[in-house]
Scaffold this motif. Structure first.
Motif, PDB file in Angstrom:
ATOM      1  N   UNK A   1       0.858  -1.193   0.000  1.00  0.00           N
ATOM      2  CA  UNK A   1       0.000   0.000   0.000  1.00  0.00           C
ATOM      3  C   UNK A   1       0.890   1.238   0.000  1.00  0.00           C
ATOM      4  N   UNK A   2       0.389   2.301  -0.602  1.00  0.00           N
ATOM      5  CA  UNK A   2       1.048   3.609  -0.483  1.00  0.00           C
ATOM      6  C   UNK A   2       0.126   4.514   0.315  1.00  0.00           C
ATOM      7  N   UNK A   3       0.654   4.981   1.431  1.00  0.00           N
ATOM      8  CA  UNK A   3      -0.140   5.767   2.383  1.00  0.00           C
ATOM      9  C   UNK A   3       0.372   7.210   2.369  1.00  0.00           C
ATOM     10  N   UNK A   4      -0.581   8.135   2.356  1.00  0.00           N
ATOM     11  CA  UNK A   4      -0.203   9.554   2.306  1.00  0.00           C
ATOM     12  C   UNK A   4      -0.640  10.255   3.593  1.00  0.00           C
ATOM     13  N   UNK A   5       0.231  11.124   4.080  1.00  0.00           N
ATOM     14  CA  UNK A   5      -0.131  12.023   5.177  1.00  0.00           C
ATOM     15  C   UNK A   5      -0.002  13.444   4.634  1.00  0.00           C
ATOM     16  N   UNK A   6      -1.083  14.222   4.692  1.00  0.00           N
ATOM     17  CA  UNK A   6      -1.068  15.579   4.139  1.00  0.00           C
ATOM     18  C   UNK A   6      -1.515  16.565   5.215  1.00  0.00           C
ATOM     19  N   UNK A   7      -1.011  17.796   5.109  1.00  0.00           N
ATOM     20  CA  UNK A   7      -1.470  18.832   6.047  1.00  0.00           C
ATOM     21  C   UNK A   7      -2.940  19.138   5.778  1.00  0.00           C
ATOM     22  N   UNK A   8      -3.708  19.222   6.875  1.00  0.00           N
ATOM     23  CA  UNK A   8      -5.128  19.565   6.700  1.00  0.00           C
ATOM     24  C   UNK A   8      -5.282  20.960   6.108  1.00  0.00           C
ATOM     25  N   UNK A   9      -4.360  21.869   6.477  1.00  0.00           N
ATOM     26  CA  UNK A   9      -4.513  23.255   6.018  1.00  0.00           C
ATOM     27  C   UNK A   9      -3.849  23.497   4.671  1.00  0.00           C
ATOM     28  N   UNK A  10      -3.143  22.500   4.157  1.00  0.00           N
ATOM     29  CA  UNK A  10      -2.495  22.666   2.855  1.00  0.00           C
ATOM     30  C   UNK A  10      -2.207  21.287   2.274  1.00  0.00           C
ATOM     31  N   UNK A  11      -3.169  20.719   1.530  1.00  0.00           N
ATOM     32  CA  UNK A  11      -3.017  19.335   1.036  1.00  0.00           C
ATOM     33  C   UNK A  11      -1.840  19.166   0.091  1.00  0.00           C
ATOM     34  N   UNK A  12      -1.296  20.277  -0.406  1.00  0.00           N
ATOM     35  CA  UNK A  12      -0.138  20.147  -1.298  1.00  0.00           C
ATOM     36  C   UNK A  12       1.130  19.828  -0.520  1.00  0.00           C
ATOM     37  N   UNK A  13       1.060  19.933   0.797  1.00  0.00           N
ATOM     38  CA  UNK A  13       2.210  19.547   1.617  1.00  0.00           C
ATOM     39  C   UNK A  13       1.916  18.165   2.195  1.00  0.00           C
ATOM     40  N   UNK A  14       2.587  17.142   1.645  1.00  0.00           N
ATOM     41  CA  UNK A  14       2.263  15.770   1.998  1.00  0.00           C
ATOM     42  C   UNK A  14       3.522  14.919   1.949  1.00  0.00           C
ATOM     43  N   UNK A  15       3.367  13.665   2.405  1.00  0.00           N
ATOM     44  CA  UNK A  15       4.446  12.693   2.318  1.00  0.00           C
ATOM     45  C   UNK A  15       3.826  11.329   2.094  1.00  0.00           C
ATOM     46  N   UNK A  16       4.561  10.432   1.436  1.00  0.00           N
ATOM     47  CA  UNK A  16       4.029   9.106   1.112  1.00  0.00           C
ATOM     48  C   UNK A  16       4.967   8.045   1.681  1.00  0.00           C
ATOM     49  N   UNK A  17       4.375   7.017   2.312  1.00  0.00           N
ATOM     50  CA  UNK A  17       5.172   5.900   2.834  1.00  0.00           C
ATOM     51  C   UNK A  17       4.615   4.588   2.282  1.00  0.00           C
ATOM     52  N   UNK A  18       5.485   3.600   2.203  1.00  0.00           N
ATOM     53  CA  UNK A  18       5.082   2.275   1.713  1.00  0.00           C
ATOM     54  C   UNK A  18       4.714   1.392   2.902  1.00  0.00           C
ATOM     55  N   UNK A  19       3.594   0.692   2.761  1.00  0.00           N
ATOM     56  CA  UNK A  19       3.119  -0.213   3.811  1.00  0.00           C
ATOM     57  C   UNK A  19       3.040  -1.612   3.205  1.00  0.00           C
ATOM     58  N   UNK A  20       3.726  -2.559   3.849  1.00  0.00           N
ATOM     59  CA  UNK A  20       3.771  -3.925   3.334  1.00  0.00           C
ATOM     60  C   UNK A  20       3.003  -4.836   4.296  1.00  0.00           C
ATOM     61  N   UNK A  21       2.018  -5.556   3.765  1.00  0.00           N
ATOM     62  CA  UNK A  21       1.253  -6.505   4.582  1.00  0.00           C
ATOM     63  C   UNK A  21       1.507  -7.896   4.007  1.00  0.00           C
ATOM     64  N   UNK A  22       2.116  -8.767   4.839  1.00  0.00           N
ATOM     65  CA  UNK A  22       2.433 -10.119   4.370  1.00  0.00           C
ATOM     66  C   UNK A  22       1.413 -11.096   4.940  1.00  0.00           C
ATOM     67  N   UNK A  23       1.038 -12.062   4.075  1.00  0.00           N
ATOM     68  CA  UNK A  23       0.073 -13.070   4.519  1.00  0.00           C
ATOM     69  C   UNK A  23       0.852 -14.341   4.854  1.00  0.00           C
TER      70      UNK A  23
END
Ligand SMILES: [Ca+2]
Ligand SMILES: [Ca+2]
Ligand SMILES: [Ca+2]
Ligand SMILES: [Ca+2]
Length: 392
Positions: A315-337
């Motif tokens: 998964x690619x997960x994004x965290x963005x500022x509520x007051x400025x959605x153009x300021x964000x960062x993306x992290x990779x999330x790995x779920x193994x079965x």
């Protein structure tokens, strides 16, 4: 002599001959300093006339015959800055207690440079400025006054620690201009020594003030996921972690536990700490994974039926500022079965017997019957392989 010449005529003539007095004296002059000579005909030390000083400032003078002198003491210095520019008094000439004439005395107090410039306290208080303030703009103004009325020029003491951040373009203005960009993330406070100096005097008296400039955080940083691993030592830029969680086929409706964990980001502007909103950009497998937009918690909403078909999810997960959605960062999330863990590990024997040969060595091989190395074997039916180890 007075009797011979006639009282009325003589009295009038002795008090005559004077005129209004215009004189000047330097401030801080010693007592007895000459002010002016009177031109009345009579001398009170030898004639039957009496001279009297009256008026508001008359106590600054005393008479010595027909000479007016300055009356001061160590406790009472003539100070132009306190007294004002002129002293005014009247001189009255009496003959037999009858007023015969009156003259005005006007004494100008000449200025000396006896005061240093002083900063107005309200202009040198600690103050705050945003790190986003534009270079070349006026960030603050200082003001000093000189009681003597001297002109003042302002300079930044170049030996002060943060002098290079500021400059003064017009020395008479006291306007301090930003000379290079501020950065809250590296410095939150600057110290500055400003000097106010007399511009036009010989003495060039001066005074200094130490200014504290607090830098306020501005929104110039993006969020980053935690924990933050600096890109390189000393560089305040983070590499986002890859978050990993393991699930099994049987699990459903579960809040996933991640390593490192939990999934959380923060604004790079620590002074602002803007609230963030989390979302899944890709890889949610049609809603199989759901993210809490405020906490970042990821929930499995639908179980995985066959781990061989779906061994993992990225998964690619994004965290963005509520007051400025153009300021964000993306992290990779790995779920193994993973396969379910149904069986405990088992040793291939319940008891092992081994021997060691007496030796000085702290480590030696443990052997068993037939001079074979003793081997311990463990198996787990959840896994196909067998783990073997030789104790030392
Ligand atoms: Ca003065
Ligand atoms: Ca002065
Ligand atoms: Ca900032
Ligand atoms: Ca920010």
């Amino acid at each position: 002599m007075a009797t011979e010449l006639g009282c009325d005529w003589l009295a009038a003539s002795l008090c005559l001959g004077g005129s209004d007095i215009l004189a000047a004296v330097k401030e801080n002059s010693p007592t007895g300093e000459f002010i002016a000579n009177l031109s009345v005909t009579g001398d009170p030390r030898a004639s039957a006339i009496r001279l009297c000083l009256t008026g508001n400032n008359s106590d600054w003078f005393f008479l010595e015959g027909r000479t007016i002198r300055l009356n001061t003491s160590s406790a009472r210095v003539l100070d132009r800055e306190v007294q004002g520019p002129v002293l005014i008094a009247e001189l009255t000439c009496y003959e037999d207690d009858v007023i015969q004439s009156q003259y005005r005395i006007l004494v100008q107090i000449l200025n000396e440079n006896d005061n240093r410039p002083n900063f107005l306290p309200e202009t040198i208080q600690p103050f705050s400025v945003s790190e986003l303030t534009a270079v070349d703009s006026v960030v603050f103004s200082v003001k000093a006054v000189d009681a003597d009325g001297d002109m003042i020029r302002y300079t930044i003491d170049q030996s002060s620690p943060d002098a290079s951040f500021f400059r003064i373009d017009l020395p008479n203005s006291g306007n301090v201009v930003l000379d290079k960009p501020l950065d809250y993330e590296t410095r939150t406070q600057l110290q500055l020594l400003i000097r106010a100096e007399e511009a036009n005097s010989v003495e060039k008296f001066n005074t200094t003030a130490n200014l504290t400039v607090n830098i306020e955080d501005g929104d110039d940083q993006y969020p980053h996921f935690l924990p933050c691993t600096p890109v390189s030592p000393g560089v305040p830029v983070c590499t986002n972690p890859t978050y990993t969680a393991n699930i099994t086929e049987t699990l459903q409706e579960l809040t996933l536990q991640f390593s490192p964990g939990p999934i959380r980001a923060e604004d790079g502007d620590r002074g602002l700490d803007a609230p963030l909103v989390y979302s899944i950009l890709s890889g949610d497998d049609q809603g199989r994974f759901d993210i809490n937009e405020l906490s970042g918690e990821i929930t499995l909403t639908r179980r995985v039926d066959d781990r061989h078909l779906m061994p993992s999810f990225t998964l690619r997960v994004m965290a963005a500022q509520q007051d400025d959605p153009l300021k964000y960062s993306v992290a990779v999330v790995l779920v193994r079965v993973l396969g379910q863990n149904l069986f405990p590990p088992l040793f291939n024997r319940t008891m092992y017997k081994g021997f060691i040969i007496q030796s000085s060595s702290p480590a030696s091989i443990v052997s068993t019957y037939g001079n074979q190395v003793l081997l311990v074997q463990v198996s787990d039916r959840d896994f196909s392989d067998v783990r073997t180890a030789a104790p030392v």
